[in-house]
Design a protein around this motif. Sequence first.
Motif, mmCIF file in Angstrom:
data_model
loop_
_atom_site.group_PDB
_atom_site.id
_atom_site.type_symbol
_atom_site.label_atom_id
_atom_site.label_comp_id
_atom_site.label_asym_id
_atom_site.label_seq_id
_atom_site.Cartn_x
_atom_site.Cartn_y
_atom_site.Cartn_z
ATOM 1 N N PRO B 383 -57.206 -5.363 23.632
ATOM 2 C CA PRO B 383 -56.759 -6.355 22.643
ATOM 3 C C PRO B 383 -57.310 -6.099 21.244
ATOM 4 N N ASP B 384 -58.467 -5.438 21.152
ATOM 5 C CA ASP B 384 -59.062 -5.237 19.834
ATOM 6 C C ASP B 384 -58.250 -4.284 18.971
ATOM 7 N N PHE B 385 -57.358 -3.526 19.596
ATOM 8 C CA PHE B 385 -56.555 -2.584 18.822
ATOM 9 C C PHE B 385 -55.288 -3.218 18.250
ATOM 10 N N ILE B 386 -55.110 -4.519 18.489
ATOM 11 C CA ILE B 386 -53.970 -5.213 17.878
ATOM 12 C C ILE B 386 -54.467 -5.944 16.642
ATOM 13 N N ASP B 387 -53.863 -5.668 15.509
ATOM 14 C CA ASP B 387 -54.261 -6.316 14.274
ATOM 15 C C ASP B 387 -53.615 -7.702 14.213
ATOM 16 N N GLU B 388 -54.400 -8.734 14.555
ATOM 17 C CA GLU B 388 -53.825 -10.059 14.759
ATOM 18 C C GLU B 388 -53.281 -10.670 13.466
ATOM 19 N N ASP B 389 -53.984 -10.442 12.354
ATOM 20 C CA ASP B 389 -53.545 -11.060 11.093
ATOM 21 C C ASP B 389 -52.139 -10.633 10.723
ATOM 22 N N SER B 390 -51.908 -9.296 10.754
ATOM 23 C CA SER B 390 -50.593 -8.833 10.344
ATOM 24 C C SER B 390 -49.531 -9.215 11.377
ATOM 25 N N LEU B 391 -49.909 -9.266 12.649
ATOM 26 C CA LEU B 391 -48.951 -9.689 13.683
ATOM 27 C C LEU B 391 -48.520 -11.129 13.425
ATOM 28 N N THR B 392 -49.502 -11.992 13.164
ATOM 29 C CA THR B 392 -49.187 -13.391 12.902
ATOM 30 C C THR B 392 -48.293 -13.510 11.672
ATOM 31 N N TYR B 393 -48.611 -12.716 10.652
ATOM 32 C CA TYR B 393 -47.798 -12.778 9.426
ATOM 33 C C TYR B 393 -46.348 -12.407 9.724
ATOM 34 N N VAL B 394 -46.185 -11.309 10.459
ATOM 35 C CA VAL B 394 -44.821 -10.841 10.745
ATOM 36 C C VAL B 394 -44.061 -11.859 11.593
ATOM 37 N N MET B 395 -44.760 -12.411 12.602
ATOM 38 C CA MET B 395 -44.079 -13.341 13.503
ATOM 39 C C MET B 395 -43.713 -14.639 12.794
ATOM 40 N N THR B 396 -44.476 -15.020 11.799
ATOM 41 C CA THR B 396 -44.190 -16.298 11.153
ATOM 42 C C THR B 396 -43.303 -16.131 9.921
ATOM 43 N N HIS B 397 -43.168 -14.907 9.418
ATOM 44 C CA HIS B 397 -42.326 -14.704 8.227
ATOM 45 C C HIS B 397 -41.036 -13.979 8.559
ATOM 46 N N PHE B 398 -40.624 -14.105 9.796
ATOM 47 C CA PHE B 398 -39.445 -13.377 10.217
ATOM 48 C C PHE B 398 -38.205 -14.247 10.020
ATOM 49 N N GLN B 399 -37.151 -13.659 9.480
ATOM 50 C CA GLN B 399 -35.887 -14.393 9.336
ATOM 51 C C GLN B 399 -34.818 -13.714 10.179
ATOM 52 N N ALA B 400 -34.392 -14.419 11.213
ATOM 53 C CA ALA B 400 -33.373 -13.831 12.083
ATOM 54 C C ALA B 400 -31.988 -14.090 11.515
ATOM 55 N N ALA B 401 -31.220 -13.044 11.363
ATOM 56 C CA ALA B 401 -29.830 -13.234 10.985
ATOM 57 C C ALA B 401 -29.093 -13.804 12.187
ATOM 58 N N PRO B 402 -28.058 -14.601 11.959
ATOM 59 C CA PRO B 402 -27.313 -15.125 13.113
ATOM 60 C C PRO B 402 -26.755 -13.982 13.959
ATOM 61 N N LEU B 403 -26.775 -14.191 15.255
ATOM 62 C CA LEU B 403 -26.330 -13.113 16.147
ATOM 63 C C LEU B 403 -24.831 -12.879 15.984
ATOM 64 N N ASN B 404 -24.490 -11.607 15.749
ATOM 65 C CA ASN B 404 -23.086 -11.208 15.730
ATOM 66 C C ASN B 404 -22.831 -10.471 17.013
ATOM 67 N N VAL B 405 -22.191 -11.111 17.982
ATOM 68 C CA VAL B 405 -21.946 -10.377 19.214
ATOM 69 C C VAL B 405 -20.966 -9.249 18.893
ATOM 70 N N PRO B 406 -21.370 -8.006 19.120
ATOM 71 C CA PRO B 406 -20.480 -6.892 18.764
ATOM 72 C C PRO B 406 -19.272 -6.863 19.682
ATOM 73 N N PRO B 407 -18.187 -6.173 19.271
ATOM 74 C CA PRO B 407 -17.012 -6.089 20.142
ATOM 75 C C PRO B 407 -17.343 -5.327 21.421
ATOM 76 N N SER B 408 -16.501 -5.495 22.431
ATOM 77 C CA SER B 408 -16.793 -4.883 23.732
ATOM 78 C C SER B 408 -16.747 -3.366 23.661
ATOM 79 N N TYR B 409 -16.132 -2.812 22.596
ATOM 80 C CA TYR B 409 -16.057 -1.356 22.473
ATOM 81 C C TYR B 409 -17.095 -0.839 21.486
ATOM 82 N N GLN B 410 -18.154 -1.615 21.247
ATOM 83 C CA GLN B 410 -19.202 -1.236 20.301
ATOM 84 C C GLN B 410 -19.772 0.150 20.593
ATOM 85 N N SER B 411 -19.942 0.489 21.890
ATOM 86 C CA SER B 411 -20.555 1.785 22.203
ATOM 87 C C SER B 411 -19.687 2.934 21.695
#
Lengths: 313, 450
Positions: B383-411
């Motif tokens: 656990p000591d190898f995880i930088d908690e401060d930056s992890l917390t920052y990233v997790m709390t400052h994240f903005q998720a774009a609304p999910l765009n379900v891709p078409p069935s032929y996306q691949s």
Amino acid sequence: MDSVHHQVERSTRPPRRRSISRLRLRETAMGLLFVGPMLLGVIVFLLMPLIFSFTLSFSNWSFITGFDRIEFNGLDNYRNLLQDDVFLKSVVNNFVMLLAVPIGMAIALVLAIIINSRVYASGAFKVIYFMPQISSVVAVAVVWQVLFHPSVGPVNAFLMNLGIEHPPRWLADTTFALPSVMMLMIWIDLGVALIIYIAGLKYIPADLYEAARIDGASTFVQFRSITLPLLTPTTFFLLITGFIGNFKSFALIKVLTEGGPAHSTSVIVYDMYQTAFVELQTGYASSMVMVLFLILFAITALQWFGQKYWVKY
Amino acid sequence: MSKKKVTVLAGMSLLVGLMAGCGSNSDNGPTPSPGNGNGNGNGEPPVAEVVLRVAHWTPTNLMAPVIEAYEEANDGVTIEYVELSDNGDSVAGMQRLDLLMASGENLDVVFMPGATDYSQRAGLGLLAPLNELMATEGMDLNETYLLDPSIDGTVFALPDTLENYFVLLNKDMLDAAGLEVPTEWSWDEYLDYAEKLTSGSGASTVYGTYFHTWPMYWQLAQINQMNANNLFTDGQLNVDSPEIRQSLELRSKAEEAGIATPYADTISQKLAYRSEFFSERAAMIVTGNWMIDESGGSEQFPATFTTAFAPMPSNDKGQPAGVSIANGNFAAILDRSSNKEAAYDFIRWHSTEGGELKNVYSAWRQQDANQFIRGVKEHALSPDFIDEDSLTYVMTHFQAAPLNVPPSYQSQLEQAYTTQTELFILGQQDLETTISKTEAEVRAIVDANQ
């Protein structure tokens, strides 16, 4: 023996035809009984899947949905194939790759002659050349992958030391990827062709060479007029099996390049795999299989009819 | 007709049998369940007995505690777990799932590792619509979850985890180069960092960054947008766009400057992002939050340095960092399942409380990010190898774009695009050719599927 005995015993009776037909019937039944297991296997494992995929090639269907979702669309799949750049590229690649067969056979023939007559411990050489064939394709591919590492691999390090500034990137190069794969194929399949050629050489009677020598024929003339013609049945066999095997090569491409970069090593079987199991279009993939089948059939037929002009039994 | 059907079925099952035989471990799935949950036969059992068959690519030993917890809380429900991959490989898991479905296996609940897999299988009509079950429960999707997986108004799966994208950095290398862990940055600054973090030469080169082969690494300046963040969204092609241009330029700049692992090495050696990062051959990678757990080290890749976290870079200075498309695992019920209600209860639980129990980052609005981070630290090998401060920052400052379900032929779209980008990065064609050829091919695929 027994049947002959029967035939003689009953031959004096008037309804002769009937007895023969009964005999025929018995023999046919016996024969069927013997080939039965094999025939069943062929029907179940070869013929039925073949017919099934032939039927599927006229449909738009995915193998993970039920049969109630099957939609027949006539010749649409085949029409699409003609406009499918990736598929056409794969067909062309397949034909280019065929070159690996004659080149590999020529190398095998030269090696076979050398090993057969001019080398001590020929058994050891046979084993050495056969090694890649019995090794796992995956292991072989990984070793070559490292050898051909574009920036720090031994092959390119050597080329760079020779003063070549930009050596080919081999498997990651759209021009060199296919030749690299072919090189590997030749190397892997060398052992089989070599062993079969050695067997073919042993079959040529030594007195032919002796007579030629007495007539003053040089080694090259002996090779051209005795060795080559008498090996043609072997060459023919290797050519047919080699072409078929080459056309169906999949494992090597899957582990080495996955058809890339930019489809430069994609072949029909790989494209088919991608279409069927990644894009889940079983119907479309089946039509690719049918084209592959037709091409293979045509090549084999061509060779079969062409053989009378060059194969000497 | 029935005879024909039988022959066809027999042929098909043989084909499938052959294919399954080629796979390595085709016989480790549980045997088919005897009588699928028919507790309404004779008498009146106190609780209806239901057997649910659940398929996921998580190894059985990791899934067992979750299943036990659910069975304990729900009398009469037995879960038969079908392990799709013995090493957690979701791609192999999907292939095995397809084979199971083709052979008519009775599954009730299936999990899928991303929107492309979800959309493909929903498009094939394999998944049951959940709208009625949701209405019966009175659950409002958007109030409960952060992702809305509906396709034209129909919901075929519940979001089981939430994935967003960010940057993992080797903090030891940052410190050595005298660089701060960034909180606001653009792609230009990202390349700047990459340049400063590149060191060594020959076989011991440490590259500033590594880009994996997935399509998203050719769309880096597109997946950090709130809208129009895929090749084809809302009936519109987004190929000939500034975002795609910037994504491609970003890649070629990094390639030419020699500050990213060369693409030729990546494909010819089949490099994997985990080994590149954890073996310190690359200092930064763009990745998603399934890697948070692993930043504390895994058995295969033990942590030997501190990992820091930075938000997804923006396209230009002044734009907010930390915006990224959201993706995730999806939990669905098979259309042919006969236990849809019980299956629905299970996926509702699994995508909410089950996620907390497994300590995955779920799409459940009520989950506690801090508790998740604490959980990560608890479970981590180092656990000591995880930088908690930056992890917390990233997790709390994240903005998720609304999910765009891709078409069935996306691949297919992705395949067409990556083919052109390969030619581009290997120097076979310029940017404009790449864009125009992709545009033409993508349009042809879209038209063929209308």
